[in-house]
Design a protein around this motif. Structure first.
Motif, short mmCIF file in Angstrom:
data_model
loop_
_atom_site.label_atom_id
_atom_site.label_comp_id
_atom_site.label_asym_id
_atom_site.label_seq_id
_atom_site.Cartn_x
_atom_site.Cartn_y
_atom_site.Cartn_z
N ALA A 323 0.83 -1.20 0.00
CA ALA A 323 0.00 0.00 0.00
C ALA A 323 0.87 1.25 0.00
O ALA A 323 0.72 2.14 -0.86
CB ALA A 323 -0.92 -0.02 1.23
N LEU A 324 1.82 1.32 0.93
CA LEU A 324 2.63 2.54 1.06
C LEU A 324 3.47 2.81 -0.19
O LEU A 324 3.70 3.96 -0.55
CB LEU A 324 3.55 2.43 2.28
CG LEU A 324 2.89 2.69 3.63
CD1 LEU A 324 3.86 2.36 4.75
CD2 LEU A 324 2.43 4.14 3.74
N THR A 326 2.83 2.74 -3.13
CA THR A 326 2.18 3.52 -4.18
C THR A 326 1.92 4.97 -3.74
O THR A 326 1.30 5.72 -4.48
CB THR A 326 0.84 2.87 -4.59
OG1 THR A 326 0.16 2.47 -3.41
CG2 THR A 326 1.07 1.68 -5.47
N SER A 327 2.36 5.33 -2.56
CA SER A 327 2.15 6.73 -2.17
C SER A 327 3.47 7.43 -1.83
O SER A 327 3.49 8.40 -1.09
CB SER A 327 1.19 6.80 -0.97
OG SER A 327 1.64 5.96 0.06
N TRP A 329 5.81 7.95 -4.51
CA TRP A 329 6.48 8.06 -5.80
C TRP A 329 7.33 9.31 -5.97
O TRP A 329 8.41 9.25 -6.57
CB TRP A 329 5.46 7.95 -6.93
CG TRP A 329 4.58 9.14 -7.10
CD1 TRP A 329 4.83 10.21 -7.90
CD2 TRP A 329 3.31 9.40 -6.48
NE1 TRP A 329 3.80 11.11 -7.82
CE2 TRP A 329 2.85 10.64 -6.95
CE3 TRP A 329 2.52 8.71 -5.58
CZ2 TRP A 329 1.65 11.21 -6.55
CZ3 TRP A 329 1.32 9.27 -5.18
CH2 TRP A 329 0.90 10.50 -5.65
#
Lengths: 635, 126
Positions: A323-324, A326-327, A329
């Protein structure tokens, strides 16, 4: 109980059940490995071109990605040779740009990710007790798309103007029609679109397989961690890869059709490319890494003789990383200045927490275990060392203040090669040494494996550790030349020398592989005394994998089976171990049988696979209600 | 399939939370859009899995106390070896390579893809 087939119907005497002190061997259950039809890989060229078998495609993925590793390695050799001394000796500036671009692209897109997909192909159905992936022809299509797409990228070298030369992340305007006019750049873009699509399709396949094709008893929280990691990786692929394909189509349109998505003169934004690319690019590094985390999580428990420490913690940590990742970048874009720095610094630092949980759990698994250091274990520990070293510099780079200073320097190159290169290479060889007996029925030499390991360890660290120092002293990335200031000359020489050791480390490995393949296949089903389901079938596995399956009552079904005579270990209750299992013993049946002889003989057309109850009247009623009549048709 | 549904719902919830947080701290438009689209991706699959579970009930594979015997019958019909995936991959590559190399190549690619898709769908009839 009705006897079904003496070769698949285990009986207590035959497996040493009369002697409660004897550890059961999986081979006691399996009988004659060749009694169930052909095993192993296709033997003809047509066989390879047309195969839809997950095992053959898995091997094809792995061999192809290793060939690309060789090509990427050769390009790295050009880079290290050019940098061994100041000045331009070997290649022109333009060629150097192409060489580092294709080196990076081959390693990231054509080696690291597809190797993971190769392992998913081969191991995932075996680990969950499935006969194949959910969509075998889609799987074959994915493989061919990857192979042909990869070839298209390399063909760029013979195109007019040479191969792509804008780095593996292709920032516009450099990657635009004016910045890089050659056709090689377009071929690079097409290649990444094709391989990206291939990856997306494989992810769909993996998710469908894990969701729908687990064998009964294999609940989600009994799946091996490798399967979990492949599953979560596939989530991330679905989020990340389509964004890259979309961005590449926009770039191709800019170059070919005169659109202005990334052209600032006409209202486009080059920063938009960076956002789109890194929205793919950061999950990508975890898409590369997670399958290899899974590999070592399979290996540590086996060679520590302990169950994996904190199974659910590992699963949750993987979910958190997925999950993390993708946040975070834009931490690749700190230097653009046009960002919410605290947001990305915070999420980047936060991702260190689940990663730390994993490292803690791996150490916890080994702690107080009965360790032995066969080749897979050596490489898994090598992975741990390089990954922690790369992780520490990652924490440093997550801080914008430090990143402003270090960005685009060799420090980043060193960090990147520790986390991506070292992690992948060490875990990859751990996987090869570990599953080699399952795939080939042969063992690799421990002695040569030891040489291989220590040479690789030395070569890798000599090559890349000094690059931290180079970067700290200010040597920029992607330059073919440098001035002989500071210790640049010495450090670059050391780094290039390390590359030679790296190359030398491949010699014992290749000798090992050739020697092993020329020896007879005599290894049994479970040479390591491992835990997960792939060790409960022949080596190499039978056609469609299993002739029978043990009951699955924990995340280590094969371990349970071997310890079935021991109260409180393999047996679920403190009652007599065998009696406690009696109900399940009656149900050890061939899992996958052809529906009839005629179907089996057909060489064309779909082949049904059936689970039969064979006169187990007490179970027939239940069976009808489950999947008896409406078998899923999977094509 | 409750756990699968929870997983996919988790994907959707995570992305909407992080997306709104990113919007609140003044994130760029592209990032916000991507995060919210990822919410849609998670939500789409979560919805399908919830609906599947509602219609079909819990699958035997998700019970802890079952064995292979509990799920009998035809598990799946597997396709045999086929040259079509390779041909299809060549067609798709030709289709895309035609964009820089010339539209004739794209035409060839489209013809291969169309014929192979047709043949693939006909294969499943037999």
């Amino acid at each position: 109980m009705t006897a079904v087939d003496p070769t698949v119907d285990p009986d207590r005497e035959a497996m040493g059940g009369a002697d409660p002190d004897r550890l059961v061997e999986i081979d006691d259950f399996l009988g004659d490995p060749d009694a169930h039809g052909p095993r192993g890989l296709p033997r003809t060229i047509i066989g390879w071109l047309t195969t839809t078998d997950h095992k053959a495609l898995g091997i094809a993925y792995i061999v192809t990605s290793m060939v690309f590793l060789g090509i990427g390695g050769a390009l790295a050799g050009v880079i290290r040779a050019e940098l061994a001394e100041p000045g331009l000796q070997l290649v022109s500036v333009e060629t150097y740009n192409s060489v580092f671009t294709i080196h990076g692209s081959v390693m990231v897109y054509l080696f690291a990710v597809p190797f993971g997909f190769g392992m998913a192909n081969y191991l995932l159905p075996l680990q969950i007790g499935a006969p194949d992936l959910a969509f075998p022809r889609l799987n074959a299509f994915s493989y061919w798309l990857y192979l042909i797409g990869g070839a298209v990228m390399l063909l760029g070298f013979v195109a007019d103007g040479g191969a792509a030369s804008f780095g593996w992340f292709a920032y516009p305007p450099l990657s635009g029609a004016a910045g890089t006019p050659g056709i090689g750049a377009d071929m690079w873009i097409v290649s990444i679109i094709l391989t990206g699509t291939s990856g997306t399709l494989t992810a769909v396949n993996v998710i469908a397989t894990v969701t729908m094709m687990r064998t009964p008893g294999m609940t989600l929280f009994r799946m091996p961690i490798l399967t979990w990691n492949m599953f979560i990786t596939s989530f991330m692929v679905l989020v990340a890869f389509p964004v890259l394909s979309g961005a590449l189509l926009m770039l191709l349109a800019d170059r070919q059709f005169g659109t202005h998505f990334f052209d600032p003169v006409d209202g486009g934004s080059p920063i938009l490319w960076q956002h789109l690319f890194w929205f793919f690019g950061h999950p990508e590094v975890y898409i590369v890494a997670l399958p290899f985390f899974g590999v070592v999580t399979e290996i540590f428990p086996v060679f520590s003789r302990r169950p994996v420490f904190g199974y659910k913690g590992l699963v949750l940590a993987t979910l958190a990383i997925g999950a993390l990742s993708t946040s975070v970048w834009a931490h690749h874009m700190f230097a653009t200045g046009d960002l919410v720095l605290p947001f990305f610094a915070a999420t980047s630092l936060l991702i260190g927490v689940p990663t730390g949980v994993k490292i803690f759990n791996w150490i916890g698994t080994m702690w107080d275990g009965s360790l032995s250091f066969e080749a897979p274990m050596k490489f898994a520990i090598g992975f741990l060392v390089t990954f922690v070293a790369g992780g520490v510099t990652g924490i440093m780079l997550a801080s914008p203040t430090l990143d402003f200073h270090l960005t685009d320097s060799y420090f980043v190159v060193a960090h990147f090669h520790y986390v991506m290169g070292g992690t992948v290479i060490f875990a990859m060889f751990a996987a090869i040494y570990f599953w080699w007996p399952k795939v080939t029925g042969r063992l690799l030499s421990e002695k040569l494996g030891t040489w291989h390991f220590w040479l690789l360890m030395a070569g890798f660290n000599v090559t890349f550790f000094v690059q931290h120092l180079l970067g700290r002293a200010g040597m920029p990335r992607r330059v073919p030349d440098y001035r002989p200031i500071e210790n640049f000359e010495l450090w670059n020489k050391i780094s290039s020398f390390g590359f030679l050791i790296l190359v030398a480390s491949m010699v014992p490995f290749l000798i090992n592989v050739v020697r092993s393949l020329r020896s007879p296949a005599t290894v049994g089903a479970d040479p390591w005394h491992a835990n997960s389901l792939e060790w409960a079938t022949f080596s190499p596995p039978a056609d469609h994998n299993f002739t029978w399956l043990p009951p699955i009552r924990s995340e280590r079904p094969v371990f349970d089976l071997r310890w079935i005579n021991f109260e409180g270990v393999g047996a679920p209750t403190s009652a007599d171990a065998w009696e406690a299992r009696h109900d399940h013993d009656e149900q050890w049946l061939p899992l996958h049988q052809w529906s009839d002889e005629e179907e089996q003989k057909r060489t064309t057309g779909p082949r049904p696979i059936e689970r039969t109850s064979e006169g187990q009247s007490s179970d027939e009623d239940r069976a009808d209600g489950d999947r008896g009549d409406d078998g899923e048709e999977i094509t | 399939m409750k756990i699968e549904a929870i997983l996919w719902t988790g994907v959707a919830v995570f992305y909407i939370v992080i997306g709104l947080l990113y919007l609140a701290v003044g994130g760029d438009t592209a990032g916000v859009v991507l995060l919210l689209l990822a919410t849609g991706l998670g939500g789409l699959v979560a919805g399908w899995v919830w609906d599947w579970t509602r219609r079909n009930g819990e699958r035997v594979e998700n019970r802890a106390d079952v064995d292979a015997i509990d799920s009998t019958g035809v598990v799946g019909v597997y396709p045999t070896a086929s040259l079509r995936p390779l041909a299809l991959a060549i067609g798709v590559t030709a289709m895309f390579l035609g964009i820089p190399l010339g539209s004739w190549l794209s035409m060839v690619g489209i013809a291969i893809v169309a014929s192979q898709v047709l043949l693939l769908t006909r294969d499943t009839d037999t």
